[in-house]
Write a protein that holds these residues in place. Structure first.
Motif, PDB file in Angstrom:
ATOM      1  N   TRP A  68     104.104  31.806  49.848  1.00  0.00           N
ATOM      2  CA  TRP A  68     103.183  32.394  48.991  1.00  0.00           C
ATOM      3  C   TRP A  68     101.946  32.828  49.400  1.00  0.00           C
ATOM      4  CZ3 TRP A  68     105.423  35.123  45.458  1.00  0.00           C
ATOM      5  CH2 TRP A  68     106.830  34.851  45.143  1.00  0.00           C
ATOM      6  N   ASN A  69     101.404  31.972  50.408  1.00  0.00           N
ATOM      7  CA  ASN A  69      99.755  32.100  50.926  1.00  0.00           C
ATOM      8  C   ASN A  69      99.969  33.517  51.331  1.00  0.00           C
ATOM      9  OD1 ASN A  69     101.147  31.872  53.362  1.00  0.00           O
ATOM     10  ND2 ASN A  69      99.102  31.019  54.311  1.00  0.00           N
ATOM     11  N   HIS A  70     100.490  34.222  52.080  1.00  0.00           N
ATOM     12  CA  HIS A  70     100.085  35.566  52.738  1.00  0.00           C
ATOM     13  C   HIS A  70     100.103  36.618  51.570  1.00  0.00           C
ATOM     14  CE1 HIS A  70     104.705  34.867  52.308  1.00  0.00           C
ATOM     15  NE2 HIS A  70     104.686  36.106  52.109  1.00  0.00           N
ATOM     16  N   TRP A  71     100.831  36.366  50.379  1.00  0.00           N
ATOM     17  CA  TRP A  71     100.976  37.275  49.407  1.00  0.00           C
ATOM     18  C   TRP A  71      99.674  37.151  48.623  1.00  0.00           C
ATOM     19  CZ3 TRP A  71     103.701  41.354  48.902  1.00  0.00           C
ATOM     20  CH2 TRP A  71     104.992  41.420  49.708  1.00  0.00           C
ATOM     21  N   ILE A  72      99.199  35.888  48.240  1.00  0.00           N
ATOM     22  CA  ILE A  72      97.990  35.537  47.872  1.00  0.00           C
ATOM     23  C   ILE A  72      96.701  36.394  48.390  1.00  0.00           C
ATOM     24  CG2 ILE A  72      96.446  33.689  46.846  1.00  0.00           C
ATOM     25  CD1 ILE A  72      98.930  31.976  46.353  1.00  0.00           C
ATOM     26  N   ALA A  73      96.708  36.195  49.762  1.00  0.00           N
ATOM     27  CA  ALA A  73      95.833  36.601  50.627  1.00  0.00           C
ATOM     28  C   ALA A  73      95.836  37.969  50.414  1.00  0.00           C
ATOM     29  CB  ALA A  73      95.792  36.154  52.094  1.00  0.00           C
ATOM     30  N   PHE A  74      96.770  38.585  50.670  1.00  0.00           N
ATOM     31  CA  PHE A  74      97.082  40.291  50.644  1.00  0.00           C
ATOM     32  C   PHE A  74      96.354  40.677  49.488  1.00  0.00           C
ATOM     33  CE2 PHE A  74      99.581  43.939  49.408  1.00  0.00           C
ATOM     34  CZ  PHE A  74      98.950  44.677  50.320  1.00  0.00           C
ATOM     35  N   PHE A  75      96.792  40.281  48.208  1.00  0.00           N
ATOM     36  CA  PHE A  75      96.499  40.812  47.068  1.00  0.00           C
ATOM     37  C   PHE A  75      95.014  40.665  46.559  1.00  0.00           C
ATOM     38  CE2 PHE A  75     101.042  40.774  45.782  1.00  0.00           C
ATOM     39  CZ  PHE A  75     101.146  42.066  45.687  1.00  0.00           C
ATOM     40  N   LEU A  76      94.481  39.329  47.140  1.00  0.00           N
ATOM     41  CA  LEU A  76      92.798  39.176  46.787  1.00  0.00           C
ATOM     42  C   LEU A  76      92.323  40.280  47.639  1.00  0.00           C
ATOM     43  CD1 LEU A  76      92.405  35.586  46.870  1.00  0.00           C
ATOM     44  CD2 LEU A  76      92.013  36.890  45.045  1.00  0.00           C
ATOM     45  N   LEU A  77      92.344  40.188  49.029  1.00  0.00           N
ATOM     46  CA  LEU A  77      91.867  41.217  49.889  1.00  0.00           C
ATOM     47  C   LEU A  77      92.172  42.576  49.334  1.00  0.00           C
ATOM     48  CD1 LEU A  77      92.653  39.487  53.198  1.00  0.00           C
ATOM     49  CD2 LEU A  77      90.259  39.552  52.144  1.00  0.00           C
ATOM     50  N   LEU A  78      93.301  43.009  49.156  1.00  0.00           N
ATOM     51  CA  LEU A  78      93.244  44.324  48.507  1.00  0.00           C
ATOM     52  C   LEU A  78      92.530  44.673  47.329  1.00  0.00           C
ATOM     53  CD1 LEU A  78      95.175  47.194  48.693  1.00  0.00           C
ATOM     54  CD2 LEU A  78      96.660  45.987  46.901  1.00  0.00           C
ATOM     55  N   LEU A  79      92.363  43.828  46.585  1.00  0.00           N
ATOM     56  CA  LEU A  79      91.491  43.989  45.233  1.00  0.00           C
ATOM     57  C   LEU A  79      90.058  44.019  45.840  1.00  0.00           C
ATOM     58  CD1 LEU A  79      93.204  41.641  42.679  1.00  0.00           C
ATOM     59  CD2 LEU A  79      93.143  44.226  42.705  1.00  0.00           C
ATOM     60  N   LEU A  80      89.693  43.091  46.621  1.00  0.00           N
ATOM     61  CA  LEU A  80      88.304  43.174  47.134  1.00  0.00           C
ATOM     62  C   LEU A  80      87.992  44.473  47.761  1.00  0.00           C
ATOM     63  CD1 LEU A  80      87.946  39.374  48.027  1.00  0.00           C
ATOM     64  CD2 LEU A  80      86.627  40.670  46.020  1.00  0.00           C
ATOM     65  N   GLY A  81      89.032  44.845  48.740  1.00  0.00           N
ATOM     66  CA  GLY A  81      88.695  46.057  49.560  1.00  0.00           C
ATOM     67  C   GLY A  81      88.643  47.115  48.628  1.00  0.00           C
ATOM     68  N   ALA A  82      89.666  47.359  47.531  1.00  0.00           N
ATOM     69  CA  ALA A  82      89.560  48.434  46.736  1.00  0.00           C
ATOM     70  C   ALA A  82      88.397  48.397  45.886  1.00  0.00           C
ATOM     71  CB  ALA A  82      90.862  48.472  45.890  1.00  0.00           C
ATOM     72  N   ARG A  83      87.802  47.443  45.669  1.00  0.00           N
ATOM     73  CA  ARG A  83      86.265  47.437  44.781  1.00  0.00           C
ATOM     74  C   ARG A  83      85.439  48.016  45.792  1.00  0.00           C
ATOM     75  NH1 ARG A  83      82.306  42.801  43.817  1.00  0.00           N
ATOM     76  NH2 ARG A  83      81.092  43.773  42.382  1.00  0.00           N
ATOM     77  N   MET A  84      85.369  47.566  47.028  1.00  0.00           N
ATOM     78  CA  MET A  84      84.417  48.229  48.192  1.00  0.00           C
ATOM     79  C   MET A  84      84.566  49.515  48.151  1.00  0.00           C
ATOM     80  SD  MET A  84      83.655  45.048  50.729  1.00  0.00           S
ATOM     81  CE  MET A  84      82.434  45.839  51.798  1.00  0.00           C
ATOM     82  N   LEU A  85      85.641  49.848  48.348  1.00  0.00           N
ATOM     83  CA  LEU A  85      86.183  51.492  48.582  1.00  0.00           C
ATOM     84  C   LEU A  85      85.456  52.343  47.526  1.00  0.00           C
ATOM     85  CD1 LEU A  85      89.639  51.689  50.093  1.00  0.00           C
ATOM     86  CD2 LEU A  85      87.572  52.237  51.212  1.00  0.00           C
TER      87      LEU A  85
END
Length: 189
Positions: A68-85
Protein backbone atom coordinates in the motif's frame (compact mmCIF):
# COMPACT_ATOMS: atom_id res chain seq x y z
CA UNK A 1 26.03 -2.14 4.88
CA UNK A 2 29.23 -0.09 4.57
CA UNK A 3 29.44 3.67 4.91
CA UNK A 4 29.49 4.43 1.18
CA UNK A 5 26.39 2.28 0.58
CA UNK A 6 24.67 4.06 3.48
CA UNK A 7 25.55 7.47 2.02
CA UNK A 8 24.33 6.49 -1.45
CA UNK A 9 21.10 5.23 0.09
CA UNK A 10 20.74 8.39 2.20
CA UNK A 11 21.19 10.80 -0.70
CA UNK A 12 19.06 8.64 -2.97
CA UNK A 13 16.23 8.80 -0.45
CA UNK A 14 16.56 12.60 -0.28
CA UNK A 15 16.08 13.25 -4.02
CA UNK A 16 12.26 13.48 -3.88
CA UNK A 17 12.51 15.98 -1.04
CA UNK A 18 15.12 17.93 -3.01
CA UNK A 19 12.87 18.20 -6.08
CA UNK A 20 9.90 19.27 -3.98
CA UNK A 21 11.93 21.78 -1.97
CA UNK A 22 13.05 23.57 -5.14
CA UNK A 23 9.42 24.17 -6.04
CA UNK A 24 8.60 25.12 -2.42
CA UNK A 25 11.44 27.65 -2.43
CA UNK A 26 10.35 29.02 -5.80
CA UNK A 27 6.82 29.57 -4.48
CA UNK A 28 8.10 31.75 -1.63
CA UNK A 29 9.10 35.39 -1.81
CA UNK A 30 12.88 35.53 -1.30
CA UNK A 31 13.11 32.78 1.33
CA UNK A 32 15.88 33.34 3.85
CA UNK A 33 18.37 30.67 4.88
CA UNK A 34 16.51 30.38 8.19
CA UNK A 35 13.33 29.30 6.36
CA UNK A 36 15.34 26.90 4.19
CA UNK A 37 16.90 25.37 7.31
CA UNK A 38 13.47 25.15 9.03
CA UNK A 39 12.09 23.30 6.02
CA UNK A 40 15.17 21.09 5.90
CA UNK A 41 14.80 20.22 9.57
CA UNK A 42 11.12 19.28 9.13
CA UNK A 43 11.82 17.16 6.07
CA UNK A 44 14.96 15.66 7.59
CA UNK A 45 13.26 14.68 10.85
CA UNK A 46 10.36 13.04 9.05
CA UNK A 47 12.63 11.35 6.51
CA UNK A 48 14.78 10.00 9.37
CA UNK A 49 11.78 8.63 11.23
CA UNK A 50 10.11 6.83 8.33
CA UNK A 51 12.80 4.15 7.86
CA UNK A 52 12.53 3.47 11.59
CA UNK A 53 8.76 3.08 11.25
CA UNK A 54 9.25 0.91 8.17
CA UNK A 55 11.85 -1.18 9.97
CA UNK A 56 9.46 -1.76 12.88
CA UNK A 57 6.66 -2.60 10.47
CA UNK A 58 9.00 -4.92 8.62
CA UNK A 59 9.32 -6.90 11.78
CA UNK A 60 5.54 -7.29 12.00
CA UNK A 61 3.57 -6.44 8.89
CA UNK A 62 5.89 -5.93 5.94
CA UNK A 63 3.45 -7.21 3.35
CA UNK A 64 0.86 -4.53 4.15
CA UNK A 65 3.42 -1.72 3.88
CA UNK A 66 4.81 -3.00 0.60
CA UNK A 67 1.31 -3.48 -0.85
CA UNK A 68 0.00 0.00 0.00
CA UNK A 69 2.85 2.52 0.42
CA UNK A 70 2.88 3.50 -3.27
CA UNK A 71 -0.87 4.23 -3.25
CA UNK A 72 -0.64 6.32 -0.07
CA UNK A 73 2.29 8.33 -1.47
CA UNK A 74 0.53 8.79 -4.81
CA UNK A 75 -2.70 10.13 -3.31
CA UNK A 76 -0.94 12.43 -0.82
CA UNK A 77 1.25 13.88 -3.57
CA UNK A 78 -1.72 14.15 -5.94
CA UNK A 79 -3.74 16.10 -3.36
CA UNK A 80 -0.85 18.39 -2.43
CA UNK A 81 0.04 18.92 -6.10
CA UNK A 82 -3.58 19.70 -7.00
CA UNK A 83 -3.71 22.23 -4.17
CA UNK A 84 -0.56 23.93 -5.44
CA UNK A 85 -1.91 23.93 -9.00
CA UNK A 86 -5.16 25.50 -7.83
CA UNK A 87 -3.33 28.20 -5.86
CA UNK A 88 -1.01 28.84 -8.81
CA UNK A 89 -3.86 29.16 -11.28
CA UNK A 90 -6.52 30.87 -9.20
CA UNK A 91 -4.56 32.39 -6.31
CA UNK A 92 -4.65 31.58 -2.64
CA UNK A 93 -7.75 33.02 -0.98
CA UNK A 94 -5.85 34.38 2.03
CA UNK A 95 -3.10 36.99 1.79
CA UNK A 96 -3.60 37.28 -1.96
CA UNK A 97 -1.80 40.61 -2.23
CA UNK A 98 0.98 39.80 0.24
CA UNK A 99 3.90 37.60 -0.81
CA UNK A 100 4.37 34.36 1.11
CA UNK A 101 7.56 34.21 3.17
CA UNK A 102 7.11 30.75 4.64
CA UNK A 103 5.03 27.61 4.30
CA UNK A 104 2.89 26.35 7.15
CA UNK A 105 4.23 23.55 9.31
CA UNK A 106 1.41 21.11 8.48
CA UNK A 107 1.78 21.64 4.74
CA UNK A 108 5.50 20.94 5.00
CA UNK A 109 4.99 17.95 7.28
CA UNK A 110 2.37 16.42 4.97
CA UNK A 111 4.59 16.97 1.95
CA UNK A 112 7.55 15.46 3.82
CA UNK A 113 5.52 12.39 4.77
CA UNK A 114 4.38 11.93 1.17
CA UNK A 115 7.94 12.14 -0.15
CA UNK A 116 9.37 9.91 2.59
CA UNK A 117 7.13 6.88 2.18
CA UNK A 118 9.77 5.33 -0.05
CA UNK A 119 12.15 5.55 2.92
CA UNK A 120 9.56 3.66 4.95
CA UNK A 121 9.54 0.91 2.35
CA UNK A 122 13.35 0.87 2.45
CA UNK A 123 13.11 0.54 6.23
CA UNK A 124 10.95 -2.55 5.74
CA UNK A 125 13.68 -4.06 3.57
CA UNK A 126 16.39 -3.08 6.05
CA UNK A 127 14.58 -5.09 8.71
CA UNK A 128 15.78 -8.21 6.91
CA UNK A 129 19.42 -7.11 6.59
CA UNK A 130 22.18 -6.77 9.13
CA UNK A 131 22.27 -2.96 9.35
CA UNK A 132 22.34 -0.47 12.14
CA UNK A 133 18.94 1.10 11.49
CA UNK A 134 19.66 4.07 13.79
CA UNK A 135 22.76 5.19 11.88
CA UNK A 136 21.07 4.56 8.55
CA UNK A 137 18.01 6.60 9.57
CA UNK A 138 20.24 9.43 10.84
CA UNK A 139 22.17 9.41 7.56
CA UNK A 140 18.91 9.58 5.57
CA UNK A 141 17.60 12.40 7.76
CA UNK A 142 20.84 14.38 7.55
CA UNK A 143 21.08 13.96 3.76
CA UNK A 144 17.47 15.13 3.45
CA UNK A 145 18.18 18.13 5.69
CA UNK A 146 21.08 19.14 3.43
CA UNK A 147 19.26 18.52 0.14
CA UNK A 148 16.02 20.21 1.22
CA UNK A 149 17.81 23.28 2.54
CA UNK A 150 19.79 23.46 -0.71
CA UNK A 151 16.59 22.98 -2.74
CA UNK A 152 14.82 25.87 -1.00
CA UNK A 153 17.79 28.14 -1.68
CA UNK A 154 17.90 27.08 -5.35
CA UNK A 155 14.17 27.72 -5.53
CA UNK A 156 14.82 31.23 -4.20
CA UNK A 157 16.60 32.06 -7.46
CA UNK A 158 14.17 30.22 -9.70
CA UNK A 159 11.06 31.76 -8.10
CA UNK A 160 11.54 35.32 -9.38
CA UNK A 161 12.10 33.98 -12.89
CA UNK A 162 8.89 31.94 -12.82
CA UNK A 163 6.65 34.19 -10.73
CA UNK A 164 3.24 32.65 -9.96
CA UNK A 165 4.06 29.82 -12.38
CA UNK A 166 6.45 28.47 -9.71
CA UNK A 167 3.47 27.23 -7.71
CA UNK A 168 2.01 25.61 -10.83
CA UNK A 169 5.38 23.98 -11.58
CA UNK A 170 5.63 22.82 -7.96
CA UNK A 171 2.19 21.22 -8.17
CA UNK A 172 3.16 19.45 -11.37
CA UNK A 173 6.41 18.24 -9.75
CA UNK A 174 4.48 16.77 -6.79
CA UNK A 175 1.98 15.05 -9.08
CA UNK A 176 4.83 13.82 -11.28
CA UNK A 177 6.67 12.31 -8.32
CA UNK A 178 3.44 10.57 -7.25
CA UNK A 179 2.91 9.18 -10.75
CA UNK A 180 6.56 8.07 -10.89
CA UNK A 181 6.18 6.23 -7.57
CA UNK A 182 3.08 4.44 -8.85
CA UNK A 183 4.69 3.69 -12.23
CA UNK A 184 7.84 2.31 -10.58
CA UNK A 185 5.74 0.03 -8.40
CA UNK A 186 3.78 -1.39 -11.32
CA UNK A 187 6.86 -1.80 -13.52
CA UNK A 188 8.55 -3.76 -10.72
CA UNK A 189 5.65 -6.18 -10.59
Amino acid sequence: MNISATLFLAFGMSMDAFAVSISKGAALYKPKFREALRTGLIFGAIEASTPLVGWAMGMFASQFVLNWNHWIAFFLLLLLGARMLYEGLFGAPEDENEPRHRHGFWLLATTAIATSLDAMAVGVGLAFLQVNIWWTALAIGFATLIMTTLGIMIGRFIGPLLGKRAEILGGLVLIGIGVQILYSHFMAH
